[in-house]
Design an enzyme around this catalytic site. Sequence first.
Site, mmCIF file in Angstrom:
data_model
loop_
_atom_site.group_PDB
_atom_site.id
_atom_site.type_symbol
_atom_site.label_atom_id
_atom_site.label_comp_id
_atom_site.label_asym_id
_atom_site.label_seq_id
_atom_site.Cartn_x
_atom_site.Cartn_y
_atom_site.Cartn_z
ATOM 1 C CE LYS A 19 17.318 -65.440 20.056
ATOM 2 N NZ LYS A 19 18.175 -65.511 18.999
ATOM 3 N N PRO A 126 11.534 -74.414 21.989
ATOM 4 C CG PRO A 126 10.332 -73.286 20.324
ATOM 5 C CD PRO A 126 10.701 -73.219 21.762
ATOM 6 C CB VAL A 127 15.087 -78.418 19.343
ATOM 7 C CG1 VAL A 127 16.441 -78.701 18.703
ATOM 8 C CG2 VAL A 127 15.041 -78.990 20.748
ATOM 9 N N GLY A 129 14.532 -73.350 17.000
ATOM 10 C CA GLY A 129 13.362 -72.506 16.722
ATOM 11 C C GLY A 129 13.691 -71.028 16.604
ATOM 12 C CB ALA A 132 18.682 -68.379 22.226
ATOM 13 C CB SER A 135 22.224 -69.826 23.532
ATOM 14 O OG SER A 135 22.650 -69.983 22.204
ATOM 15 C CG ASP A 168 21.864 -65.903 20.548
ATOM 16 O OD1 ASP A 168 22.207 -64.743 20.274
ATOM 17 O OD2 ASP A 168 21.082 -66.567 19.851
#
Length: 329
Positions: A19, A126-127, A129, A132, A135, A168
Amino acid sequence: MASETVPHGPHVAVRVPAKVNLFLSVRGIRDDGYHELTTVLQTVGVFDELRASLAGPPGRGQHPAARRHMRLELAHDDIAGLPAASENLAMRAALALARAAGVIDGAPSVREGGPRTVIELDKAIPVAGGMAGGSADAAAALVALNELWGCALPRERLKELGAELGSDVPFCVVGGTALATGRGTSLARVLCRGEFTWLALLDDEPLSTAAVYREWDARCAPSEVEPDAVLQALRACDPEALGAALHNDLEPAAFALRPDLAERKRLLLDAGAFGAVLSGSGPTMLGLAAGPAHAREIAARLSPDIGRTVIATSPAGGPELRRDAGAER
Ligand code: ATP
């Protein structure tokens, strides 16, 4: 990925998008400690994929009653910052669903050789990032296991379970475009005509959401900016108007922690983006383009030192479920 180690029981797969926040204003701090937000969320075409399979002894072990004592396992590549097992949001979502739907009695079994549900995660989001990723994986687990375990919980119930896991998650369960208020979990659908193209500057150095909000607490005041211009640009499918209206109240806090992010925003604007905005709490920086060719032109004007870039379109739908022919109902 550990796919060759996964037995071939009934399985389902869910592809879930990241997102972006096209608008985010922080209204203040609530009594429960969360921040009160007004935000416009949209899914964007960067996807994680989650596969879930039933495994274990054939015959009685596959019977629904046997699953009350089953084990849950999670397999994923070793990615920096991605928590293993019980801390991973996909696993936490699986446990929340199992308990809510009565699939598992109490704690999951640790018995070797018994029935298992194996969850495999392939991450492209991406972690930490600001897109989300966690989520999205939680939403994917809720949708996948609701199907695999035959729980038949309505999406509304999955959103409620998701809200307990992260602000999220309810949005990630439905996807598309939404206006979120409260701590980000009260959702209203937003009309979006057409598609938008983004050049996302990925950043390998994670930025903690909690640290950004702490910085906002220390240096920022509640905001009263309204999302009207963003909503109007989405209705009109006007990328130039959307570019001018993009807004994120977390930018001053994130830029204080990472001054290079302000520079990345400026570089995107100088390279011809219609607008640039920090995605959520960052560090991903988004530039809005007229279309894929324009996005490539912007990318070509940036120095190669800018790091990894991705061109993606929004909105990107919601979690997409693929059933295997053998999946149980
Ligand atoms: P948001 O935009 O919702 O603030 P984010 O994109 O900044 O989120 P995530 O990738 O969702 O960040 O990760 C936030 C934290 O959640 C990570 O630091 C990580 O420790 C934890 N986490 C737990 N499960 C996952 C998962 N499946 N994928 C990514 N992060 C996870």
